[in-house]
Write an enzyme that holds these catalytic residues in place. Structure first.
Site, mmCIF file in Angstrom:
data_model
loop_
_atom_site.group_PDB
_atom_site.id
_atom_site.type_symbol
_atom_site.label_atom_id
_atom_site.label_comp_id
_atom_site.label_asym_id
_atom_site.label_seq_id
_atom_site.Cartn_x
_atom_site.Cartn_y
_atom_site.Cartn_z
ATOM 1 N N LYS A 261 -9.181 1.343 8.805
ATOM 2 C CA LYS A 261 -8.951 1.989 7.507
ATOM 3 C C LYS A 261 -10.139 2.903 7.211
ATOM 4 C CE LYS A 261 -7.826 0.616 2.692
ATOM 5 N NZ LYS A 261 -7.612 -0.558 1.814
ATOM 6 N N SER B 167 -3.300 -0.463 -0.562
ATOM 7 C CA SER B 167 -3.867 0.795 -0.103
ATOM 8 C C SER B 167 -4.056 0.900 1.410
ATOM 9 C CB SER B 167 -5.212 1.022 -0.788
ATOM 10 O OG SER B 167 -6.139 0.025 -0.414
ATOM 11 N N SER C 90 -4.303 -5.158 -1.089
ATOM 12 C CA SER C 90 -4.220 -3.947 -0.271
ATOM 13 C C SER C 90 -4.000 -4.169 1.220
ATOM 14 C CB SER C 90 -5.469 -3.083 -0.469
ATOM 15 O OG SER C 90 -5.375 -2.378 -1.683
#
Lengths: 527, 492
Positions: free
Chosen positions: B75, B162, B186
């Site tokens: 990420k 996210s 997330s």
């Protein structure tokens, strides 16, 4: 409009002490407050934490916590069993994270009391006058900011500003007192003693010019008016004073100006009336920095990156054991037990190692049979005299000249007993500094120094018969001088002493010679 | 179908396949699929191949690497430095760490996150950085300067967020393993929406050093994987005390990866009354009941528990998270790094801050900074922040009470399957409710995993739905055993 009959100045103090830890408060980057990194070029003591780079995290420095505990305990405060780290949020280019990690409502050290001696005319402690009781509110840890320069290095105009982040993140101890001071003298003496205490405890280098100790007095005045009322002027905080002269100047300036300001605007102390001022060293005046309308909302909240710190009894006691006898207590002892002038006693407590050296010399003298008070006096004369002079020539501290404390005690004892004269003492002292002996108990050191003195032929010859003969010879040969002495010119005896010393080949004790001469002439000096 | 990380590591270790050929195939697959999915924001082609080559050499030299040659995606809020790709090689990925934000658009981290370094040291080959909602603030991976990530199961729908890029990358079979971060769900919510396993470890298990902070007291790094055993293997590598993170736990970690061969079924599975509430999509509700049924079938007792603060938790979460974010994101001021706005003649330092931040942050980030600044302000602190901390304490206590009745808790991961792109972007409150089943876990610091548990027909698409398992703090062993039990029971 009533007029001011009298004014009392009320002062509280905030002190920032930069701790001499090797590493910064919350990162492994070296600290510029440590001797080893003091000369580091700008922006070289950095790491991701100091720069506030994305993803970097603070980790608490235990050494800084221990140093803060030492100071808190030395000020008579309590170490909190649980303490917490908070974020103080504000934007400033020299603070990379845009928040400062500090301690808000759970500081490391709470409370405390210092008996600040009165100051004499020269600013040294006067132990006979009543002391001021200064209450300590708290002592807490935080991180320092970097330095922002708006002038080119060395002075001159520069486009933009430059930033040195070496100091950013250095461990900073903030000490806050109650408003218990009533004069600039009291504040300055407290400030000096606090700096001496911190240096003695080894928690700061304490170099004022480098901002290792910075003072922020909060000042206002209680005015007594001719109608009998009293009013208090708004509090002024003067920021960032890094000399004792500036502390004194800023307080004296405010003490003069505040009654005048009150007469101009009639403003009195109350919520939201506090202002922040700076100090102009060149013009010796304070100037407005921030009014109440600019008051920050720092939005303190507990720093989620740092768990609360628990300090158990074992840790606290381990640190407390390092305190020992505090410098102010030592100063009192030197003055009361050895009769040292406070100026000398103050000089002795300024550097821990010098102070401990002094005490070792005094202990050596006591071990060799000298009375305690006298030993303290003799040791002080040596440390602040010969040792300091030699240290001064070499850019060192008095305890660093080479001679071991017990050896110095032995030397002092021989001199005190009249076994060495001045010249012999000087010779031996230089020799013992240049070629130090092994550390030894005082009695062994005495034997060794005596032996060396014998070898060097500097021991005073105690031959009373020979002395009597030389005295007679000299008196007979100098009738004119003898007349002068008899006639009241006591100083003239020095010439006669020189003559006897010549005959003795320099191996007599001048003091003893002088006494013998005066006795033979028939004058008794008051002893 | 996503390949298993364990199979790849075993093949590379046995030299049946090389790390280089796996890396090459991975990069090729990303080139083909990513234009549609937008899961990756950057790939490191040559450097990835160079790093893979080094893995092959280390294997040839007889080294034993638990993640030998396993392609991993990160990420893009995880820092990856220039010269730390593999121990001793001096090669650098030198990628950007953007957090999908304009303000860090060109930011390159000089250092590597601890969690990433641990993967690299274990033989993983980093192939690229994945998309996210700006700074992790969002539940759909739509709020990114790189544009939205699309769900591999239906490109008209979101991947969740996210960590949507990481979830989509694993779901599309591009990588077997990816790292995400989980502040309020997330990792777990996108795992559910994409049909992969997502694991949020106990707070403090995985070092946060090098994770760009959103809300420090809630953030936790964790793996997204195709199956529970791979997630467990990744956890083995990730978990260790880190002296650079003061909140990192010093507890010794078990070897989860090797303990999962015959997982012990949980004896008592708790189901929160609130998980069966009216706001839950019927397909999600049915999936949850089926998972309960499977647990019952392997001998677990099902007990109803009460988490009365489920609704309050989301309010508390948005106060605490935004408060911390307002402080964490204050450093992005355009002064030392990141994007600096151009100033017009006569503009001041304040203008520099205001412009840099005004241009650099997206709307949702600004909204959360404003909210967080407000709740910490003088006069509001007690009403908001202090109250939220009390709620947090009680949420924690509610879970502790619930775990006296059961070993693990089962709940939905999200109230509904993946929604359509753009469906909730205009309604922040609807978006915030995506986290209703996940934020409590972050507030309490607990470990939780999402396991794919079914497929729901919605709007003509077949969409995966996961369920969430929650265990007491530091009980990852129990959590992973329950997750593996469910995974096996559902496959049977």
């Amino acid at each position: 409009m009533p007029t001011v009959v009298s004014s009392t100045t009320i002062i509280g103090l905030e002190v920032h002490v930069e701790l001499a830890t090797r590493r910064k408060m919350f990162s492994a980057a070296p600290s510029p407050a440590h001797r080893e990194f003091a000369e580091a070029p700008p922006n070289t003591l950095l790491d991701p934490v100091v720069l506030g780079l994305p993803g970097a995290l603070p980790v608490m420095n235990r050494a800084a916590v221990e140093m803060a505990m030492l100071v808190g305990l030395a000020l008579g405060g309590k170490v909190a069993p649980v303490t917490r780290w908070d974020r103080k949020n504000y934007f400033y280019p020299d603070m990379p994270k845009a928040y400062q990690i500090s301690q808000y409502d759970q500081p490391l050290c709470v409370g405390g009391l210092v008996e600040v001696p009165a100051a004499d005319a020269k600013g040294f402690p006067d132990l006979d006058a009543p002391a001021t009781r200064v209450r300590i509110v708290r002592a807490h840890l935080e991180e320092d900011a970097g330095k922002l320069l708006h002038e080119a290095p060395g002075g001159g105009v520069m486009e933009g500003s430059i930033l040195d982040l070496n100091r950013a993140g250095a461990a900073l101890l903030e000490i806050v007192t109650e408003p218990d001071f009533r004069s600039a003298e009291q504040v300055v003496l407290f400030a000096k003693l606090l700096r001496a205490t911190c240096r003695f405890l080894g928690v700061t280098e304490g170099v004022m010019q480098q901002g290792h100790v910075r003072f922020e007095p909060n000042i206002n005045c209680e005015l007594t008016l001719d109608d009998g009322r009293t009013v208090r002027t708004p509090i002024v905080e003067v920021k960032n004073l890094n000399s004792f002269k500036a502390v004194r100047g800023a307080i004296e300036h405010e003490a003069r100006e505040q009654p005048r300001r009150w007469m101009d605007d009639g403003r009195v102390m109350g919520p939201g009336t506090k202002t922040t001022r700076g100090w102009d060293d060149a013009r010796a005046v304070t100037f407005i920095q921030r009014g109440k309308e600019d008051a920050h909302d720092y939005r303190y909240f507990p720093d989620p990156d740092l768990p609360p710190l628990t300090i158990d009894d074992a840790w606290r006691e381990k640190v407390a054991a390092r305190l020992g006898e505090l410098p102010l207590d030592r100063l009192r002892r030197y003055v009361t037990r050895s009769g040292l002038p406070t100026k000398e006693a103050f000089a002795l407590i300024e550097e821990r190692d010098t102070c401990l050296f002094y005490e070792a010399v005094a202990a050596g003298l006591i071990a060799l049979g000298m009375e305690e008070g006298r030993a303290g006096k003799v040791a002080a004369n040596w440390v602040l005299g010969a040792c300091a002079a030699r240290a001064n020539e070499r850019g060192a501290q008095p305890h660093e000249v080479g001679i071991k404390p017990t050896t110095l005690a032995a030397l002092g004892k021989l001199r005190e007993d009249g076994r060495l004269n001045n010249q012999g003492t000087e010779t031996l002292f230089a020799r013992l500094c240049d070629a130090p002996t092994q550390a030894a108990p005082a009695t062994d050191a005495l034997a060794a120094v005596e032996h060396l003195a014998g070898e060097l032929g500097v021991l005073v010859v105690r031959d009373d018969a020979a002395m009597a003969a030389w005295v007679r010879e000299v008196l007979d040969a100098n009738p004119k001088v003898v007349e002068d002495v008899r006639g009241g010119k006591a100083a003239a005896v020095g010439r006669l002493v020189g003559e006897v010393m010549k005959r003795a080949g320099g191996k007599a004790d001048a003091k003893a010679v002088r006494e013998a001469l005066l006795a033979a002439i028939g004058i008794r000096e008051p002893s | 179908m996503t390949e298993s990380a364990r199979v790849i590591a075993a093949d590379v270790t046995a030299r049946r396949r090389s790390a280089v050929e796996i890396a090459r195939a991975t990069l090729a697959a990303i080139d083909t699929r990513n234009p549609t999915l937008n899961a990756f924001v950057e790939t490191f082609s040559e450097r990835t191949l160079a790093a893979a080559e080094i893995i092959d050499r280390r294997i040839a030299a007889g080294e034993s690497l638990p993640l030998a040659g396993v392609p991993v995606a990160l990420k893009d809020n995880l820092c990856l430095g220039p010269d730390l790709s593999t121990p001793g090689d001096g090669l650098g990925f030198g990628g950007r760490t953007t957090c999908a934000s304009r303000i860090l658009e060109h930011y390159r981290s000089p250092y590597t996150a601890t969690a990433v370094q641990r993967l690299i040291d274990a033989g993983a080959v980093i192939v690229g950085k994945t998309n996210l909602d700006e700074f992790g603030m969002g539940s759909s991976t739509e709020r990114s300067i790189f544009g939205p990530t699309r769900n591999p199961h239906d490109p008209t729908r979101v991947a969740g967020g996210s960590s949507g890029g990481s979830a989509a990358a694993v779901a599309a079979g591009l990588v077997p393993l990816a790292l995400g971060s989980d502040t309020g769900g997330s990792i777990r919510q996108p795992a559910s929406h994409c049909g992969v396993v997502g694991l949020k470890p106990t707070y403090g298990r995985v070092s946060r050093f090098g994770l760009v902070a959103y809300a420090s007291s809630l953030d936790q790094i964790g793996p997204l994987a195709a199956n529970v055993a791979d997630a467990a293997l990744a956890l083995d590598v990730l978990v260790a005390h880190d002296p650079l993170d003061a909140t990192s736990s010093t507890r010794v970690a078990p070897r989860w990866g090797t303990e999962l061969n015959s997982p012990a079924a949980p004896r008592r599975v708790g189901i929160p009354r609130q998980a069966r509430g009216p706001g839950v999509h019927p397909g999600v509700a049915a999936t949850l009941e089926r998972a309960l049924e499977r647990f019952r079938a392997v001998g677990a007792a099902i007990v109803e528990i009460d988490l009365p603060l489920t609704d309050h938790a989301i309010a508390a979460y948005y106060i605490i998270a935004t408060a911390e974010a307002s402080s964490n994101l204050a450093r992005f001021d355009g002064v030392r790094y990141g994007r600096r706005a151009a100033l017009a003649e006569g503009e001041s330092l304040l203008d520099l801050y205001c412009r840099s931040r005004g241009e650099g942050f997206g709307d949702e980030v600004k909204r959360r900074i404003l909210l967080g600044t407000h709740v910490l302000s003088a006069g509001y602190y007690d009403a908001y922040y202090a109250t939220a901390q009390k709620v947090r304490r009680r949420v924690h206590d509610d879970y502790a009470r619930a775990f006296m009745d059961c070993g693990v808790i089962l709940s939905p991961a999200a109230p509904a399957p993946a929604f359509r792109l753009g469906e909730k972007t205009a309604d922040p409150l609807a978006m915030y409710l995506e986290d209703v089943f996940t934020v409590g876990v972050n507030l309490a610091g607990l470990p939780a995993a999402v396991v794919p548990a079914g497929v729901v027909q919605a709007g003509g698409a077949s969409l995966p739905v996961g369920v969430q398992l929650i265990a007491p703090a530091f009980e990852e062993t129990r959590l992973l055993a329950a997750a593996a039990t469910l995974e096996q029971a559902l496959a049977a």
